[in-house]
Design an enzyme around this catalytic site. Structure first.
Site, short mmCIF file in Angstrom:
data_model
loop_
_atom_site.label_atom_id
_atom_site.label_comp_id
_atom_site.label_asym_id
_atom_site.label_seq_id
_atom_site.Cartn_x
_atom_site.Cartn_y
_atom_site.Cartn_z
N GLY A 110 38.35 -31.83 25.16
CA GLY A 110 37.53 -32.56 24.20
C GLY A 110 36.08 -32.12 24.26
O GLY A 110 35.35 -32.51 25.17
N MET A 166 29.60 -35.34 24.00
CA MET A 166 29.79 -35.94 25.33
C MET A 166 30.58 -35.00 26.24
O MET A 166 30.25 -34.82 27.41
CB MET A 166 30.50 -37.28 25.21
N GLY A 167 31.66 -34.41 25.70
CA GLY A 167 32.49 -33.51 26.49
C GLY A 167 31.74 -32.26 26.90
O GLY A 167 31.82 -31.82 28.06
N VAL A 193 38.48 -37.47 24.54
CA VAL A 193 38.89 -37.43 23.13
C VAL A 193 38.79 -38.83 22.56
O VAL A 193 38.64 -39.81 23.29
CB VAL A 193 40.33 -36.89 22.98
N LYS A 194 38.86 -38.93 21.26
CA LYS A 194 38.76 -40.22 20.59
C LYS A 194 39.82 -41.17 21.12
O LYS A 194 40.98 -40.80 21.29
CB LYS A 194 38.94 -40.02 19.08
N SER A 228 29.23 -44.33 31.09
CA SER A 228 28.11 -44.87 30.32
C SER A 228 26.86 -44.03 30.55
O SER A 228 26.61 -43.56 31.66
CB SER A 228 27.82 -46.31 30.72
N GLY A 229 26.10 -43.89 29.49
CA GLY A 229 24.84 -43.15 29.57
C GLY A 229 24.59 -42.32 28.34
O GLY A 229 23.52 -41.71 28.22
N LYS A 244 34.11 -51.14 31.81
CA LYS A 244 33.30 -50.48 30.77
C LYS A 244 33.29 -51.32 29.50
O LYS A 244 32.27 -51.39 28.79
CB LYS A 244 33.87 -49.09 30.48
N HIS A 253 30.82 -54.03 30.13
CA HIS A 253 29.51 -53.37 30.08
C HIS A 253 29.05 -53.24 28.64
O HIS A 253 27.91 -53.58 28.30
CB HIS A 253 29.61 -51.99 30.74
N ASN A 254 29.93 -52.77 27.77
CA ASN A 254 29.55 -52.60 26.37
C ASN A 254 29.31 -53.93 25.68
O ASN A 254 28.46 -54.04 24.80
CB ASN A 254 30.64 -51.81 25.63
N GLU A 281 25.98 -54.92 26.58
CA GLU A 281 25.08 -54.05 25.82
C GLU A 281 24.88 -54.59 24.40
O GLU A 281 23.75 -54.61 23.88
CB GLU A 281 25.67 -52.64 25.79
N TYR A 282 25.97 -55.01 23.76
CA TYR A 282 25.85 -55.62 22.42
C TYR A 282 24.89 -56.80 22.47
O TYR A 282 24.01 -56.95 21.62
CB TYR A 282 27.21 -56.13 21.95
N HIS A 287 48.02 -85.99 22.53
CA HIS A 287 47.80 -84.88 23.45
C HIS A 287 47.39 -85.32 24.85
O HIS A 287 47.16 -84.46 25.71
CB HIS A 287 46.72 -83.94 22.87
#
Length: 571
Positions: free
Chosen positions: A34, A38-39, A99-100, A153-154, A207, A210-211, A214-215, A486
């Protein structure tokens, strides 16, 4: 290590060996599949740190261009088919896939696994859904090929110069990968930003969270910017200077640094601040949504992350927002001046900027507390055994959410590994209490101006709810017992009870009757779903049913999960 002559950056042809596998004829330490940016950058990082590589991309032209240009002179050899790629690798083979996520990962595995042998290692470095990683690990168990789901990440810069790495999977695989991962990772005073996170899909789970954090971080910063811009009428350059100053104090972080830099840029075409001419629609790749979905499944609230995901989705509805702006009124249309709702001293620039700094810090602590609580529950639920102090350590460098705040977080979990919630740590509690008035001030001003601040509000509401000794849930449970039998629990008696409620409007005194119904879910009810699983409705749009083929520009994309995980996770 000496560099290779360029003539070695070519494909090595391999003859098929026993069982159709490629016979190794090269000595490349590690391979990468890939070659998107990034790759490419990760490959350059690995080679620069002394590990000869083989690379492969499904497009031969992409491989050739990379080997001839960016990798020219590096210890990187290109391969133009998978068999020759595998043949270049020393045993046990180490193959990184970038890869995706989603179906493309499964496609690569289908072609690659038959060429591998027991003990070889596959490292998925993409943003795969953690349940996809669990499935792939189990599917590969019979082949004895070791599968590692690794969060990276980075961004592009991190991949080249040192990312934060979150590998999960078999410990023996990590033992073999540790030298190269340590070499290429970011470094801080606390050590290399890599650790063995845990078994199975734990690396991709961490991860994902982590994301999600990040959001939340990005939305909190955006709301702070919006309040500052619309109440104090500051221009981008002035706000950039404020964020730059904040980056020298308790808010020091990569995202604050990025914000200061972005606000300083001018658009060459118009001469205006570039941020002012960017369309107000924020896209997403789906990992924040996965965090929200999983948090609901684990009955562990993450309201700041939820609000951030919702804010991105609402930003994508621009035409609807424009229409709504013409018919729905706020303080400005109702001729209610902000001064009628907040005092003039609260709009003093120096005081409000200080309140916004405290507000942002308070909200970030609240958001991190939510994310860490989610990982704690997931570690127990999935058997991941997550070390939250160690996770905070590896997030200190290389990754997008690196921040000074991670030091007290690491300290808190180092002192109390079984801490139920970060907000209960004494030092954290002190900082939350000190910054809470600023958050209330900022939100009060935003409300007076009709400025939305969903993530800031959610962060405060989370803390306010968490700190209550008693909540109004008693009324909710009474309502549930009234219309659905209930049951409920009492403050003064042990056991579960039900009342045969009288007709509406009567004033009779009712009694609690002990109940033998076993429906009490302790806040974790998820509904009575069949263990056989569900199915996607026949008319479901293709982009939702198979997110991996959704448009990359779709701001509502659900993330790159395989169709199997999508069906299990969403329906």
């Amino acid at each position: 290590m000496s560099q290779e002559p360029r003539s070695m950056a070519t494909a090595v042809q391999a003859a098929p060996g026993a069982n159709g596998r490629a016979e190794a004829s090269g000595g490349r330490h590690i391979g990468l599949i890939g070659l998107a940016v990034m790759g490419e950058n990760l490959a350059l990082n690995i080679a620069r740190n002394g590990y000869p590589m083989a690379v492969y991309n499904r497009s031969p032209d992409r491989t050739r261009a990379f080997v001839d240009e960016k990798a020219n002179g590096a210890a990187i050899a290109g391969a133009y088919d998978l068999r020759s790629f595998v043949a270049q690798l020393e045993r046990p083979r180490r193959v990184v896939m970038l890869v995706k996520a989603g179906a493309p990962v499964d496609a690569v595995l289908a072609d690659l696994v038959p060429l591998l042998e027991p003990g070889d290692m596959l490292i998925d470095g993409g943003n795969s859904f953690f349940q996809d990683t669990e499935r792939r690990s189990r599917d590969l168990s019979s082949t004895r090929v070791l599968y590692v789901g690794m969060g990276v990440s980075g961004g592009e810069e991190g991949a080249l110069n040192g990312p934060s790495l979150m590998p999960g999977g078999p410990p023996d695989a990590y033992a073999l990968l540790e030298p190269v991962l340590t070499a290429i990772s970011a470094k801080t005073e606390a050590g290399p930003c890599v650790t063995h996170v845990g078994p199975g899909g734990s690396g991709h789970y961490v991860k994902m969270v982590h994301n999600g954090i990040e959001y939340g971080d990005m939305q909190l910063i955006a709301e702070t910017y919006d309040v500052m811009r619309r109440t104090l009428n500051l221009d981008a350059a002035e706000m950039g200077e404020i964020f730059a100053r904040w980056n020298e104090g308790k808010l020091a972080s990569y995202l604050i640094e990025v914000t200061a830099a972005v606000l300083a840029f001018k658009d060459l075409d118009t001469g205006q601040p570039l941020v002012d001419v960017i369309l107000d629609q924020a896209e997403q790749k789906g990992t924040g949504r996965w965090t929200t979905q999983n948090a609901l499944e684990l009955a562990t609230p993450t309201p700041t992350i939820d609000a951030a995901v919702a804010a991105r989705i609402l930003s994508s509805k621009r035409s609807q927002r424009i229409a709504a702006s013409r018919v729905l009124h706020g303080p400005e249309q109702e001729n209610v001046g902000p001064g009628a709702l907040v005092g003039p001293d609260e709009l003093d620039k120096e005081r409000l900027v200080a309140a916004l700094e405290d507000s942002l810090y308070f909200a970030k602590v609240s958001s991190y507390a939510q994310g860490m609580a989610l990982m704690r529950v997931a570690g127990e639920t999935y058997g991941y055994g997550l070390d939250l102090a160690e996770i905070a350590r590896i997030w200190k460098g290389g990754c997008i959410i690196r921040a000074a705040l991670l030091d007290p977080i690491r300290e808190a979990y180092g002192e109390q590994p079984d801490l139920d919630n970060l907000l209960l740590a004494p030092r954290i509690a002190d900082t939350v209490n000190a910054s809470m008035p600023g958050c209330r001030h900022a939100i009060r001003v935003a409300r007076a101006f009709g400025i939305p601040c969903p993530a800031l509000s959610a962060s405060l509401d989370y803390v306010d709810t968490f700190r209550q000794e008693r909540l109004p849930a008693n009324l909710v449970q009474a309502q549930r017992d009234f219309f659905g039998a209930h049951t409920y629990k009492r403050l003064d008696k042990e056991g579960t009870f039900h009342t045969v409620w009288t007709s509406l409007g009567t004033k009779e005194t009712m009694t609690s009757v002990p109940s033998r119904r076993q429906m009490w879910a302790e806040g974790q009810g998820e509904g009575d779903r069949s263990p056989e699983g569900g199915a996607i409705p026949d008319a479901t749009m293709e982009a939702v049913a198979a997110p991996s083929i959704a448009s990359p520009l779709d701001p509502d994309v659900a993330g790159d999960r395989s169709p199997e995980a999508t069906e299990k996770g969403e329906f």
